[in-house]
Scaffold this motif. Sequence first.
Motif, short mmCIF file in Angstrom:
data_model
loop_
_atom_site.label_atom_id
_atom_site.label_comp_id
_atom_site.label_asym_id
_atom_site.label_seq_id
_atom_site.Cartn_x
_atom_site.Cartn_y
_atom_site.Cartn_z
N UNK A 18 0.84 -1.20 0.00
CA UNK A 18 0.00 0.00 0.00
C UNK A 18 0.88 1.25 0.00
N UNK A 19 0.40 2.30 -0.67
CA UNK A 19 1.20 3.51 -0.80
C UNK A 19 0.86 4.57 0.23
N UNK A 20 1.89 5.17 0.79
CA UNK A 20 1.72 6.30 1.70
C UNK A 20 2.66 7.42 1.29
N UNK A 21 2.22 8.66 1.54
CA UNK A 21 3.05 9.83 1.25
C UNK A 21 3.02 10.73 2.48
N UNK A 22 4.18 11.15 2.93
CA UNK A 22 4.25 12.10 4.04
C UNK A 22 5.17 13.24 3.65
N UNK A 23 4.63 14.44 3.67
CA UNK A 23 5.36 15.65 3.30
C UNK A 23 5.52 16.50 4.56
N UNK A 24 6.76 16.87 4.89
CA UNK A 24 7.03 17.60 6.13
C UNK A 24 7.86 18.85 5.85
N UNK A 25 7.31 20.00 6.20
CA UNK A 25 8.02 21.29 6.11
C UNK A 25 8.69 21.49 4.76
N UNK A 26 8.00 21.12 3.70
CA UNK A 26 8.60 21.13 2.37
C UNK A 26 8.68 22.55 1.81
N UNK A 27 9.83 22.87 1.20
CA UNK A 27 10.00 24.19 0.60
C UNK A 27 10.91 24.13 -0.61
N UNK A 28 10.63 24.99 -1.58
CA UNK A 28 11.46 25.09 -2.78
C UNK A 28 11.65 26.56 -3.11
N UNK A 29 12.91 26.95 -3.32
CA UNK A 29 13.23 28.34 -3.65
C UNK A 29 14.18 28.38 -4.83
N UNK A 30 14.09 29.44 -5.60
CA UNK A 30 15.00 29.67 -6.73
C UNK A 30 15.74 30.98 -6.48
N UNK A 31 16.97 31.01 -6.94
CA UNK A 31 17.78 32.22 -6.77
C UNK A 31 17.37 33.27 -7.80
N UNK A 32 17.27 34.51 -7.32
CA UNK A 32 17.00 35.65 -8.20
C UNK A 32 18.15 36.65 -8.09
N UNK A 33 18.72 36.98 -9.24
CA UNK A 33 19.85 37.91 -9.29
C UNK A 33 19.39 39.25 -9.87
N UNK A 34 19.88 40.36 -9.32
CA UNK A 34 19.44 41.68 -9.81
C UNK A 34 19.89 41.97 -11.25
N UNK A 35 21.08 41.44 -11.64
CA UNK A 35 21.56 41.63 -13.02
C UNK A 35 22.16 40.31 -13.50
N UNK A 47 12.88 20.69 4.18
CA UNK A 47 11.89 19.65 4.45
C UNK A 47 12.24 18.33 3.81
N UNK A 48 11.34 17.37 3.97
CA UNK A 48 11.58 16.07 3.36
C UNK A 48 10.27 15.38 3.01
N UNK A 49 10.39 14.39 2.14
CA UNK A 49 9.26 13.61 1.65
C UNK A 49 9.55 12.14 1.90
N UNK A 50 8.57 11.45 2.43
CA UNK A 50 8.72 10.01 2.63
C UNK A 50 7.52 9.31 2.03
N UNK A 51 7.78 8.31 1.20
CA UNK A 51 6.66 7.54 0.66
C UNK A 51 7.04 6.07 0.58
N UNK A 52 6.03 5.25 0.61
CA UNK A 52 6.21 3.81 0.52
C UNK A 52 5.35 3.29 -0.63
N UNK A 53 5.90 2.39 -1.42
CA UNK A 53 5.15 1.79 -2.51
C UNK A 53 5.68 2.21 -3.87
N UNK A 54 5.21 1.52 -4.88
CA UNK A 54 5.61 1.78 -6.26
C UNK A 54 4.83 2.97 -6.80
N UNK A 55 5.55 3.94 -7.38
CA UNK A 55 4.95 5.20 -7.82
C UNK A 55 4.89 5.27 -9.34
N UNK A 56 3.75 5.72 -9.86
CA UNK A 56 3.63 6.07 -11.28
C UNK A 56 3.16 7.51 -11.34
N UNK A 57 3.83 8.32 -12.15
CA UNK A 57 3.51 9.74 -12.22
C UNK A 57 3.25 10.17 -13.65
N UNK A 58 2.24 11.00 -13.82
CA UNK A 58 1.93 11.59 -15.11
C UNK A 58 1.93 13.10 -14.90
#
Length: 416
Positions: free
Chosen positions: A1-18, A80-91
């Motif tokens: 069976x599949x489970x997904x646990x997402x904890x304090x997840x964050x994504x940032x990209x760098x922005x430069x003035x020039x 943050x981090x992601x933990x999941x169990x099981x075989x994943x298929x993504x579209x």
Amino acid sequence: MGTIQVTNLGKAYRQYPTRWSRLAEWLLPFTGPRHQLHWVVQDINFQVNPGEALGIIGVNGAGKSTLLKMITGTTQPNSGHIRFEGRVAALLELGMGFHHEFTGRQNVFMAGQLLGMTVEELHQLMPDIEAFAEIGEYMDQPVRTYSSGMQMRLAFSVATARRPDILIVDEALSVGDAYFQHKSFDRIREFRKLGTTLLIVSHDRQAIQTICDRAILLDKGRLKMEGAPEEVMDYFSAMIAEREQSTIRQERLADNKIRTISGTGEASIADVILLNADGKQVDVIETGTAVTLQITADVNQDIDRLVLGFMIKDRMGQAIYGINTHRINRPLTNLKAGDRVVYRYSFNANIGKGNYSVALSLSRLDSHLEKNYEWRDFALIFHVINTKKPDFVGYASLDATLDIQQEKANGVPVTS
């Protein structure tokens, strides 16, 4: 069976003035950073249990696709981090992993192996993949000759060739014809019955409410709301309609449902009742009987145009019927503060037995997205019983008539 646990997840990209700041930061690291972090996803926490379906909604740019990419591993989070169990298929993105110069069949083998299938498995599954995709001779043509709908057919067929423990679907299913969309959602529902955990991003209210157990709303990269699909979708609709000094508030009703109300308040709903043919207020009606929906609206500020609409929804929140005074060319104009309007919509309740709710809209034009004076979900709840008609299945009472012509073995016709 599949489970997904997402904890304090964050994504940032760098922005430069020039454009030179990036080079200077690389050449002169001791001078300190020359960029700022732009967070597209921040502080996301949720869990999806085995066999559960979670819908993710939000406006474009809210961070939905970025979140799915981090969960599937195609993008790495900053925190943050992601933990999941099981075989994943993504579209996710349409045709992701496809090589446009290779044929569809060749791409099946490449994409299938990326999903963890062996070449032997893919040979065995190929007839089913071809049958489900229904692209015919194009299977042996380069993918560059495919339409976007054909790419979606092939990508979905490969991703779901075997039932995964976890299925992740982005907006890719919005591409293509209605026939294949229905076919795809049927397969998703079948997987759900067999225990597949589902994570789906969609703007399709019906898909979210009929497939998902829960929904989360992302707004500016943060988790804005989590709850029952209908409640989250109602809040999302109100949030989209919010303009100028519009407000959104939620009230918990006696049956524990949450009513969402939004709007500028320039006009408001004062009262709503359902009347039977004798003019008596009712909340239980018989299938097919004549009823009148009576709505009283107050005008709180001078407005140049007022449209009232109502929508009947089933217990899953799906629209059964809706109409407004704009569509029937009956808007009111030049109303003054203090005016009161009583609307009476009369109709035969040709709907099946069950529980229904009424949503109301006061707006300037056809859509409450243009100028929303008030949008009110669960403005009225009523029940339909059926004791006089044949017991039918579904929401529409079509009163189908039947004619049967029978012919005996001796050729003599018999009509019944």
